[in-house]
Scaffold this active site. Structure first.
Site, PDB file in Angstrom:
ATOM      1  N   ARG A 118       0.853  -1.195   0.000  1.00  0.00           N
ATOM      2  CA  ARG A 118       0.000   0.000   0.000  1.00  0.00           C
ATOM      3  C   ARG A 118       0.888   1.245   0.000  1.00  0.00           C
ATOM      4  NH1 ARG A 118      -4.846  -2.362   1.720  1.00  0.00           N
ATOM      5  NH2 ARG A 118      -5.952  -0.674   0.698  1.00  0.00           N
ATOM      6  N   GLN A 123       0.180   2.582  -6.045  1.00  0.00           N
ATOM      7  CA  GLN A 123      -1.217   3.023  -5.927  1.00  0.00           C
ATOM      8  C   GLN A 123      -2.078   2.671  -7.152  1.00  0.00           C
ATOM      9  OE1 GLN A 123      -1.106   7.102  -4.751  1.00  0.00           O
ATOM     10  NE2 GLN A 123      -2.501   6.749  -3.063  1.00  0.00           N
ATOM     11  N   ASP A 126      -3.448  -0.834  -6.844  1.00  0.00           N
ATOM     12  CA  ASP A 126      -3.992  -1.195  -5.525  1.00  0.00           C
ATOM     13  C   ASP A 126      -5.430  -1.713  -5.619  1.00  0.00           C
ATOM     14  OD1 ASP A 126      -4.741  -1.393  -2.920  1.00  0.00           O
ATOM     15  OD2 ASP A 126      -4.065   0.596  -2.326  1.00  0.00           O
ATOM     16  N   SER A 129      -7.781  -1.351  -2.514  1.00  0.00           N
ATOM     17  CA  SER A 129      -8.433  -0.042  -2.359  1.00  0.00           C
ATOM     18  C   SER A 129      -9.587   0.108  -3.338  1.00  0.00           C
ATOM     19  CB  SER A 129      -7.433   1.099  -2.583  1.00  0.00           C
ATOM     20  OG  SER A 129      -6.550   1.166  -1.499  1.00  0.00           O
ATOM     21  N   TYR A 224      -1.052  -0.379   7.584  1.00  0.00           N
ATOM     22  CA  TYR A 224      -2.089  -1.230   8.148  1.00  0.00           C
ATOM     23  C   TYR A 224      -2.183  -1.059   9.660  1.00  0.00           C
ATOM     24  CZ  TYR A 224      -2.585  -3.798   3.799  1.00  0.00           C
ATOM     25  OH  TYR A 224      -2.852  -4.152   2.502  1.00  0.00           O
TER      26      TYR A 224
HETATM   27  P1  NAD Z   1      -8.126  -2.547   6.234  1.00  0.00           P
HETATM   28  O1  NAD Z   1      -9.198  -3.045   5.337  1.00  0.00           O
HETATM   29  O2  NAD Z   1      -6.953  -3.402   6.521  1.00  0.00           O
HETATM   30  O3  NAD Z   1      -8.803  -2.127   7.635  1.00  0.00           O
HETATM   31  C1  NAD Z   1      -9.861  -1.193   7.650  1.00  0.00           C
HETATM   32  C2  NAD Z   1      -9.651  -0.184   8.746  1.00  0.00           C
HETATM   33  O4  NAD Z   1      -9.885  -0.805  10.010  1.00  0.00           O
HETATM   34  C3  NAD Z   1      -8.246   0.407   8.817  1.00  0.00           C
HETATM   35  O5  NAD Z   1      -8.327   1.811   8.718  1.00  0.00           O
HETATM   36  C4  NAD Z   1      -7.732  -0.028  10.185  1.00  0.00           C
HETATM   37  O6  NAD Z   1      -6.902   0.928  10.795  1.00  0.00           O
HETATM   38  C5  NAD Z   1      -9.032  -0.210  10.948  1.00  0.00           C
HETATM   39  N1  NAD Z   1      -8.938  -1.026  12.176  1.00  0.00           N
HETATM   40  C6  NAD Z   1      -8.230  -2.160  12.413  1.00  0.00           C
HETATM   41  N2  NAD Z   1      -8.414  -2.574  13.692  1.00  0.00           N
HETATM   42  C7  NAD Z   1      -9.292  -1.702  14.258  1.00  0.00           C
HETATM   43  C8  NAD Z   1      -9.908  -1.590  15.538  1.00  0.00           C
HETATM   44  N3  NAD Z   1      -9.651  -2.450  16.519  1.00  0.00           N
HETATM   45  N4  NAD Z   1     -10.744  -0.566  15.747  1.00  0.00           N
HETATM   46  C9  NAD Z   1     -11.025   0.344  14.776  1.00  0.00           C
HETATM   47  N5  NAD Z   1     -10.504   0.287  13.554  1.00  0.00           N
HETATM   48  C10 NAD Z   1      -9.634  -0.712  13.296  1.00  0.00           C
HETATM   49  O7  NAD Z   1      -7.595  -1.141   5.747  1.00  0.00           O
HETATM   50  P2  NAD Z   1      -7.532  -0.558   4.286  1.00  0.00           P
HETATM   51  O8  NAD Z   1      -8.689   0.276   4.006  1.00  0.00           O
HETATM   52  O9  NAD Z   1      -7.225  -1.669   3.353  1.00  0.00           O
HETATM   53  O10 NAD Z   1      -6.274   0.404   4.412  1.00  0.00           O
HETATM   54  C11 NAD Z   1      -5.081  -0.083   4.961  1.00  0.00           C
HETATM   55  C12 NAD Z   1      -4.087   1.006   5.083  1.00  0.00           C
HETATM   56  O11 NAD Z   1      -3.488   1.276   3.847  1.00  0.00           O
HETATM   57  C13 NAD Z   1      -4.682   2.305   5.554  1.00  0.00           C
HETATM   58  O12 NAD Z   1      -3.761   2.887   6.427  1.00  0.00           O
HETATM   59  C14 NAD Z   1      -4.761   3.149   4.331  1.00  0.00           C
HETATM   60  O13 NAD Z   1      -4.699   4.527   4.580  1.00  0.00           O
HETATM   61  C15 NAD Z   1      -3.530   2.664   3.615  1.00  0.00           C
HETATM   62  N6  NAD Z   1      -3.592   2.875   2.187  1.00  0.00           N
HETATM   63  C16 NAD Z   1      -2.526   3.458   1.563  1.00  0.00           C
HETATM   64  C17 NAD Z   1      -2.543   3.654   0.218  1.00  0.00           C
HETATM   65  C18 NAD Z   1      -1.382   4.270  -0.481  1.00  0.00           C
HETATM   66  O14 NAD Z   1      -0.636   5.013   0.090  1.00  0.00           O
HETATM   67  N7  NAD Z   1      -1.187   3.934  -1.714  1.00  0.00           N
HETATM   68  C19 NAD Z   1      -3.627   3.245  -0.529  1.00  0.00           C
HETATM   69  C20 NAD Z   1      -4.706   2.657   0.138  1.00  0.00           C
HETATM   70  C21 NAD Z   1      -4.660   2.457   1.493  1.00  0.00           C
END
Ligand code: NAD
Length: 356
Positions: A118, A123, A126, A129, A224
């Site tokens: 990620r 991106q 991804d 996402s 994550y």
């Molecule tokens: P995910 O599907 O793994 O999890 C969903 C959300 O649940 C996350 O925001 C996580 O912090 C949250 N979570 C986990 N345990 C929790 C708890 N006990 N209570 C409350 N919330 C909780 O996450 P995702 O949407 O796939 O995203 C993963 C990470 O990757 C995020 O930090 C996102 O910002 C990042 N991301 C980065 C890029 C990039 O830079 N290219 C692109 C997409 C996502």
């Protein structure tokens, strides 16, 4: 070299859509697509014909060098695939270990697109996402459809209605899209996350960020979330209980890469919710955030409907296929050089995704 696109047996999406094909038609590459592969996603065979040959499934399995799908090719067909072919799909290797073990015995190579890091550089590939954004949007529409009441505030001659209260647990890609969609429909929204970075994103969408102090937020976990302590989860469950009793809709999305999803909504909390409330659990496939969730099922508990569905992206097949296709095309550019497969293990994206 032949790139093969197969029809997904139990999914309306297709892995590559016609308009993306020109991006993957590298120098000497032929593209073969299975008859009817895109039909359920509104991409009929005729639309593929400019860039691809429409073929039967058996020929594609037998002769393609790269097989692109969304879901893993069924186990019973692995023996029919050309020796040394490369499979490109979302294998969910952490929860599909039996499949991966069998795959290893076939000698086939496989890359799992759900392991793409990620990072900014990755991106455009991804897939998680892309699919999560659709799931978050769809979750709200599903909830609005199932809810016995309005989302927006209504002031009419027949009486006034307060806006619906939506609680979102986990403000990652799906959660943020759910917040934005619920806000557009006029709901009041609150959200939880354990990553400090989520606060600003939640607030920028006009929702309230509920903070529970003491979360572990590791900056080196690739963005994550990491597993929380038992004490933190108990504290969080108490706070969720307090908010849940006032909510009409709860959308849960909290996941931890490669682990079981945390339980945020206990049975006791659900029993305190208002009758007619709806829970949509997008983390159902990794165990669910609600103690009562059953994957791919809708259950009724004390008048509360709990829908466990981690595959809502498949319910919007046209745009989901379009996103997936663009992500795949960008990934293929990394691994196809001069019309040949080249798996350069110094490329971190390839290194992270190659599973067999
Ligand atoms: P995910 O599907 O793994 O999890 C969903 C959300 O649940 C996350 O925001 C996580 O912090 C949250 N979570 C986990 N345990 C929790 C708890 N006990 N209570 C409350 N919330 C909780 O996450 P995702 O949407 O796939 O995203 C993963 C990470 O990757 C995020 O930090 C996102 O910002 C990042 N991301 C980065 C890029 C990039 O830079 N290219 C692109 C997409 C996502």
């Amino acid at each position: 070299m032949v790139i093969g696109i197969l029809k997904e047996p139990n999914d309306k999406r297709v892995s590559l859509v016609p308009n993306t094909l020109k991006k993957v038609k590298f120098d000497t590459t032929e593209i073969w697509v299975e008859t009817g592969a895109g039909a359920a996603a509104s991409y009929p065979d005729e639309k593929y014909e400019k860039y691809a040959a429409v073929k039967d499934r058996t020929s594609i399995l037998k002769e393609a060098d790269i097989l692109v799908t969304i879901n893993p090719i069924p186990k019973k067909e692995l023996s029919k695939i050309k020796k040394n072919a490369l499979l490109v799909a979302m294998f969910a290797p952490f929860s599909n270990q039996d499949y991966i073990e069998q795959l290893k015995t076939t000698g086939l190579r496989a890359v799992s697109l759900d392991l793409i890091p990620r990072t900014t550089i990755a991106q455009t590939m991804d897939i998680l996402s892309s699919m999560a954004a659709i799931s978050g949007y769809k979750a709200v529409l599903l909830a609005a459809n199932e809810a016995p009441r309005f989302f927006p505030m209504m002031i009419t001659a027949a009486g006034s209605i307060k806006p619906c209260k939506v609680l979102v647990l986990g403000a990652g890609v799906a959660g943020l899209q759910a917040i934005a969609t619920a806000r557009r429909l006029g709901a009041m929204v609150e959200a939880f996350d354990v990553r400090a970075a989520a606060k600003e994103e939640v607030e920028s969408l006009g929702a309230k960020f509920v903070e529970v102090k003491g979360a572990i937020d590791k900056k080196d976990a690739g963005g994550y979330a990491v597993e929380q302590t038992k004490e933190f989860l108990e504290k969080q469950q108490l706070e969720v209980k307090h908010r849940a009793s006032k909510s009409d809709i709860i959308i849960t999305t909290a996941q931890i890469m490669g682990k079981k999803a945390p339980i945020l909504l206990t049975k006791e909390t659900v029993s305190k919710m208002k009758p007619g409330s709806i829970v949509i659990d997008l983390a159902a496939s990794t165990g669910g955030n609600c103690e009562l969730t059953e994957d791919n099922k809708t259950i009724l508990y004390n008048g509360i409907k709990i829908i466990g569905n981690s595959h809502l992206a498949a319910e919007m097949p046209k745009d989901a296929s379009f996103f997936y296709s663009n992500n795949v095309a960008n990934y293929l550019k990394q691994i196809v050089k001069n019309g040949e497969i080249e798996l350069n293990m110094e490329n971190v994206i390839i290194h992270k995704t190659l599973i067999t």
